[in-house]
Structure formats: structure tokens, C-alpha cells
Design a protein around this motif. Structure first.
Motif, PDB file in Angstrom:
ATOM      1  N   SER A 272       0.807  -1.225   0.000  1.00  0.00           N
ATOM      2  CA  SER A 272       0.000   0.000   0.000  1.00  0.00           C
ATOM      3  C   SER A 272       0.840   1.275   0.000  1.00  0.00           C
ATOM      4  O   SER A 272       0.306   2.367  -0.160  1.00  0.00           O
ATOM      5  CB  SER A 272      -0.947   0.008   1.212  1.00  0.00           C
ATOM      6  N   GLU A 273       2.164   1.140   0.167  1.00  0.00           N
ATOM      7  CA  GLU A 273       3.054   2.301   0.111  1.00  0.00           C
ATOM      8  C   GLU A 273       4.253   1.971  -0.759  1.00  0.00           C
ATOM      9  O   GLU A 273       4.672   0.817  -0.851  1.00  0.00           O
ATOM     10  CB  GLU A 273       3.502   2.714   1.518  1.00  0.00           C
ATOM     11  N   GLU A 274       4.820   2.986  -1.380  1.00  0.00           N
ATOM     12  CA  GLU A 274       5.919   2.781  -2.327  1.00  0.00           C
ATOM     13  C   GLU A 274       7.183   2.320  -1.611  1.00  0.00           C
ATOM     14  O   GLU A 274       7.555   2.833  -0.556  1.00  0.00           O
ATOM     15  CB  GLU A 274       6.197   4.071  -3.088  1.00  0.00           C
ATOM     16  N   TYR A 275       7.843   1.355  -2.216  1.00  0.00           N
ATOM     17  CA  TYR A 275       9.046   0.787  -1.611  1.00  0.00           C
ATOM     18  C   TYR A 275      10.257   1.688  -1.840  1.00  0.00           C
ATOM     19  O   TYR A 275      10.437   2.251  -2.920  1.00  0.00           O
ATOM     20  CB  TYR A 275       9.323  -0.589  -2.211  1.00  0.00           C
ATOM     21  N   ASN A 276      11.078   1.829  -0.823  1.00  0.00           N
ATOM     22  CA  ASN A 276      12.390   2.460  -0.973  1.00  0.00           C
ATOM     23  C   ASN A 276      13.313   1.922   0.115  1.00  0.00           C
ATOM     24  O   ASN A 276      12.867   1.446   1.153  1.00  0.00           O
ATOM     25  CB  ASN A 276      12.304   3.993  -0.921  1.00  0.00           C
ATOM     26  N   HIS A 277      14.605   2.027  -0.114  1.00  0.00           N
ATOM     27  CA  HIS A 277      15.584   1.421   0.787  1.00  0.00           C
ATOM     28  C   HIS A 277      15.635   2.096   2.151  1.00  0.00           C
ATOM     29  O   HIS A 277      16.055   1.487   3.134  1.00  0.00           O
ATOM     30  CB  HIS A 277      16.973   1.457   0.146  1.00  0.00           C
ATOM     31  N   SER A 278      15.233   3.341   2.228  1.00  0.00           N
ATOM     32  CA  SER A 278      15.382   4.088   3.482  1.00  0.00           C
ATOM     33  C   SER A 278      14.413   3.629   4.569  1.00  0.00           C
ATOM     34  O   SER A 278      14.705   3.742   5.752  1.00  0.00           O
ATOM     35  CB  SER A 278      15.190   5.586   3.220  1.00  0.00           C
ATOM     36  N   ASN A 279      13.255   3.129   4.173  1.00  0.00           N
ATOM     37  CA  ASN A 279      12.255   2.744   5.180  1.00  0.00           C
ATOM     38  C   ASN A 279      11.975   1.245   5.201  1.00  0.00           C
ATOM     39  O   ASN A 279      10.922   0.809   5.634  1.00  0.00           O
ATOM     40  CB  ASN A 279      10.946   3.495   4.940  1.00  0.00           C
ATOM     41  N   ILE A 280      12.948   0.462   4.747  1.00  0.00           N
ATOM     42  CA  ILE A 280      12.717  -0.977   4.642  1.00  0.00           C
ATOM     43  C   ILE A 280      12.459  -1.628   5.996  1.00  0.00           C
ATOM     44  O   ILE A 280      11.722  -2.589   6.118  1.00  0.00           O
ATOM     45  CB  ILE A 280      13.913  -1.655   3.936  1.00  0.00           C
ATOM     46  N   LYS A 281      13.056  -1.081   7.062  1.00  0.00           N
ATOM     47  CA  LYS A 281      12.889  -1.678   8.378  1.00  0.00           C
ATOM     48  C   LYS A 281      11.748  -1.053   9.171  1.00  0.00           C
ATOM     49  O   LYS A 281      11.143  -1.695  10.015  1.00  0.00           O
ATOM     50  CB  LYS A 281      14.190  -1.564   9.177  1.00  0.00           C
ATOM     51  N   SER A 282      11.472   0.208   8.896  1.00  0.00           N
ATOM     52  CA  SER A 282      10.487   0.916   9.711  1.00  0.00           C
ATOM     53  C   SER A 282       9.073   0.856   9.159  1.00  0.00           C
ATOM     54  O   SER A 282       8.110   1.010   9.905  1.00  0.00           O
ATOM     55  CB  SER A 282      10.909   2.385   9.875  1.00  0.00           C
ATOM     56  N   ASN A 283       8.936   0.655   7.853  1.00  0.00           N
ATOM     57  CA  ASN A 283       7.602   0.709   7.231  1.00  0.00           C
ATOM     58  C   ASN A 283       7.246  -0.659   6.618  1.00  0.00           C
ATOM     59  O   ASN A 283       7.654  -0.976   5.510  1.00  0.00           O
ATOM     60  CB  ASN A 283       7.558   1.799   6.162  1.00  0.00           C
ATOM     61  N   LYS A 284       6.481  -1.444   7.335  1.00  0.00           N
ATOM     62  CA  LYS A 284       6.109  -2.776   6.846  1.00  0.00           C
ATOM     63  C   LYS A 284       5.126  -2.711   5.683  1.00  0.00           C
ATOM     64  O   LYS A 284       5.017  -3.664   4.905  1.00  0.00           O
ATOM     65  CB  LYS A 284       5.508  -3.591   7.980  1.00  0.00           C
ATOM     66  N   PHE A 285       4.421  -1.579   5.537  1.00  0.00           N
ATOM     67  CA  PHE A 285       3.452  -1.455   4.446  1.00  0.00           C
ATOM     68  C   PHE A 285       4.133  -1.237   3.097  1.00  0.00           C
ATOM     69  O   PHE A 285       3.481  -1.305   2.062  1.00  0.00           O
ATOM     70  CB  PHE A 285       2.495  -0.295   4.711  1.00  0.00           C
ATOM     71  N   ALA A 286       5.443  -0.979   3.102  1.00  0.00           N
ATOM     72  CA  ALA A 286       6.157  -0.697   1.859  1.00  0.00           C
ATOM     73  C   ALA A 286       6.850  -1.916   1.266  1.00  0.00           C
ATOM     74  O   ALA A 286       7.135  -1.942   0.072  1.00  0.00           O
ATOM     75  CB  ALA A 286       7.186   0.408   2.088  1.00  0.00           C
ATOM     76  N   HIS A 287       7.142  -2.909   2.086  1.00  0.00           N
ATOM     77  CA  HIS A 287       7.879  -4.055   1.553  1.00  0.00           C
ATOM     78  C   HIS A 287       7.193  -5.389   1.796  1.00  0.00           C
ATOM     79  O   HIS A 287       7.763  -6.439   1.486  1.00  0.00           O
ATOM     80  CB  HIS A 287       9.300  -4.085   2.134  1.00  0.00           C
ATOM     81  N   LEU A 288       5.968  -5.385   2.317  1.00  0.00           N
ATOM     82  CA  LEU A 288       5.170  -6.590   2.448  1.00  0.00           C
ATOM     83  C   LEU A 288       3.852  -6.409   1.702  1.00  0.00           C
ATOM     84  O   LEU A 288       3.240  -5.339   1.777  1.00  0.00           O
ATOM     85  CB  LEU A 288       4.893  -6.907   3.922  1.00  0.00           C
ATOM     86  N   THR A 289       3.433  -7.453   0.994  1.00  0.00           N
ATOM     87  CA  THR A 289       2.174  -7.354   0.238  1.00  0.00           C
ATOM     88  C   THR A 289       1.032  -8.101   0.912  1.00  0.00           C
ATOM     89  O   THR A 289      -0.075  -8.131   0.374  1.00  0.00           O
ATOM     90  CB  THR A 289       2.360  -7.925  -1.184  1.00  0.00           C
ATOM     91  N   ASN A 290       1.286  -8.683   2.080  1.00  0.00           N
ATOM     92  CA  ASN A 290       0.240  -9.443   2.778  1.00  0.00           C
ATOM     93  C   ASN A 290      -1.005  -8.593   2.994  1.00  0.00           C
ATOM     94  O   ASN A 290      -0.929  -7.488   3.529  1.00  0.00           O
ATOM     95  CB  ASN A 290       0.747  -9.926   4.138  1.00  0.00           C
ATOM     96  N   TYR A 291      -2.143  -9.143   2.620  1.00  0.00           N
ATOM     97  CA  TYR A 291      -3.404  -8.421   2.798  1.00  0.00           C
ATOM     98  C   TYR A 291      -3.694  -8.172   4.272  1.00  0.00           C
ATOM     99  O   TYR A 291      -4.171  -7.091   4.652  1.00  0.00           O
ATOM    100  CB  TYR A 291      -4.548  -9.216   2.166  1.00  0.00           C
TER     101      TYR A 291
END
Length: 227
Positions: free
Chosen positions: A18-37
């Protein structure tokens, strides 16, 4: 099961973060690097599908809508899906030995099936990666697109394995007939024992099985029609 017969359903669900992926928030933002509903539906930016006929709405698409979108981008869908099929076949090859060993212990080798859910991630080079195989894929329907796809999946699965409609009335009537036959056989045996050589009691012959059977069925028919 030997050999395998594998069918791949021609529809499914494509899930997006639900949020755009980037390397800076890979650890803090689970909505950017996981697609689980189950995770993304808790995001404020998550968009739920509201129309089953709109397969490319929100963060959960139909596979058909995704294929059309990729085709419009000039991507070779046949090549992509051939790679996905290759992943599926290799995953079955990895467990073939242990499955066949278990089948040797089973008395139902010709009537077993399994509905599996394959989670596949496609990278920027259109290479598919197998994330997991779900032994019990979720059939919950939280949106119209879920209901449309999963309902058709269940119907087609039951048709594929030739499940017949269960007639409860006929099943109950057949059980009643079988019980009546068992009772008549028991009474007939007792009558023969009572009238046999050296037996005491009446010489009355046993009533024919067919007559008692029909009487028992007719007397109880109305009760079974109500079940």
C-alpha cells in the motif's frame, strides 16, 4: 497421484504493497515491503476493491486484470507464466518422494486431492520467486473481487473432482431399507432356530423378507420425508 495430475486455476489475486518501496524505510515501514493483505489492510493508504467487475481497483487485483495490464505494457505474458509454471512443477518435484511414501500407506490412492495456494513474487526482471505454498489457502471474502474469484474457484474445484449433489432424503431412505433388511434377517434367523430340530416353541414359518421390508418402509416413509 502417480503420475501427478496438476491443474492451475486461470484466475487468482495479485496483492500490492500500500506504500511505495524504498531502501530508506525498509525496516520501519512494513506497508512498503510486504504485500500481505492481513498487514496492508491496516494501513491508512490501503484501498479496498468495491466492484467485482473492476479487477484493477485498489491494492488487490484479479490475475486477469494484471495480465491485461502487463500486456498493455508490452510484456510477454506467455513467457512470464511459463516461468511461473516451472516454479510450480519444481515445487511438486521437491516433495514427490515423501508424498509417494505416504500414499503407499493409504487405501485411497485414486480419490485424493488437495487445493493449494502458491504465493509467487515477480521482481523487476520478471523473474518469479516462490514465497510459500499454502496447504489451506484463505477462502475468506472481504471484498467483491474476493467473492467473485473464490466462489468460482470452489465451484470449478468441486466439478473437477466430480463431487455429486448429496440427496439427504434418498440417503435416509436407503439407510432405512438397509436397517429393515437387517431386522428381517435377524427375525428370520431366530425363527429358523426356534422351529429347527430339537427346538421348542411354535412351528410358524418366518414371514417373507420382501413383505416385512415393504411394510417397514411404508410405515416410516413419512418420518424420513421430513428430514
Amino acid at each position: 497421484m502417480d503420475p501427478w495430475r496438476i491443474y492451475v486455476y486461470n484466475e487468482g489475486l495479485a496483492r500490492f504493497a500500500s506504500e511505495e518501496y524504498n531502501h530508506s524505510n525498509i525496516k520501519s515501514n512494513k506497508f512498503a515491503h510486504l504485500t500481505n493483505y492481513s498487514i496492508n489492510k491496516k494501513s491508512d493508504k490501503f484501498v479496498q476493491n468495491s466492484n467485482a467487475d473492476q479487477g484493477d481497483e485498489g491494492h488487490k487485483w484479479s490475475i486477469g486484470a494484471l495480465n491485461k495490464h502487463l500486456e498493455n505494457m508490452g510484456i510477454d505474458n506467455d513467457l512470464l507464466w511459463s516461468k511461473i509454471y516451472d516454479v510450480i512443477l519444481k515445487s511438486f518435484m521437491a516433495v514427490d518422494g515423501c508424498i509417494q511414501q505416504q500414499l503407499k500407506k493409504s487405501n485411497s490412492k485414486n480419490n485424493c486431492f488437495e487445493l493449494l495456494g502458491f504465493d509467487v513474487m515477480v521482481d523487476s526482471d520478471l523473474k518469479p520467486w516462490l514465497l510459500e505454498v499454502n496447504l489451506s489457502p484463505s477462502l475468506a471474502c472481504d471484498s467483491p473481487i474476493d467473492l467473485k474469484i473464490k466462489h468460482s474457484l470452489i465451484v470449478d474445484t468441486l466439478n473437477l473432482i466430480s463431487i455429486k449433489k448429496f440427496d439427504r432424503r434418498r440417503d435416509n431412505l436407503n439407510k432405512m431399507k438397509q436397517r429393515a433388511k437387517n431386522i428381517v434377517r435377524a427375525k428370520s434367523y431366530q425363527s429358523r432356530q426356534a422351529t429347527g430340530p430339537g427346538a421348542k416353541g411354535t412351528d410358524k414359518a418366518a414371514q417373507p423378507i420382501g413383505q416385512i421390508n415393504e411394510t417397514a418402509i411404508n410405515n416410516n416413509k413419512n418420518a424420513f420425508d421430513k428430514l
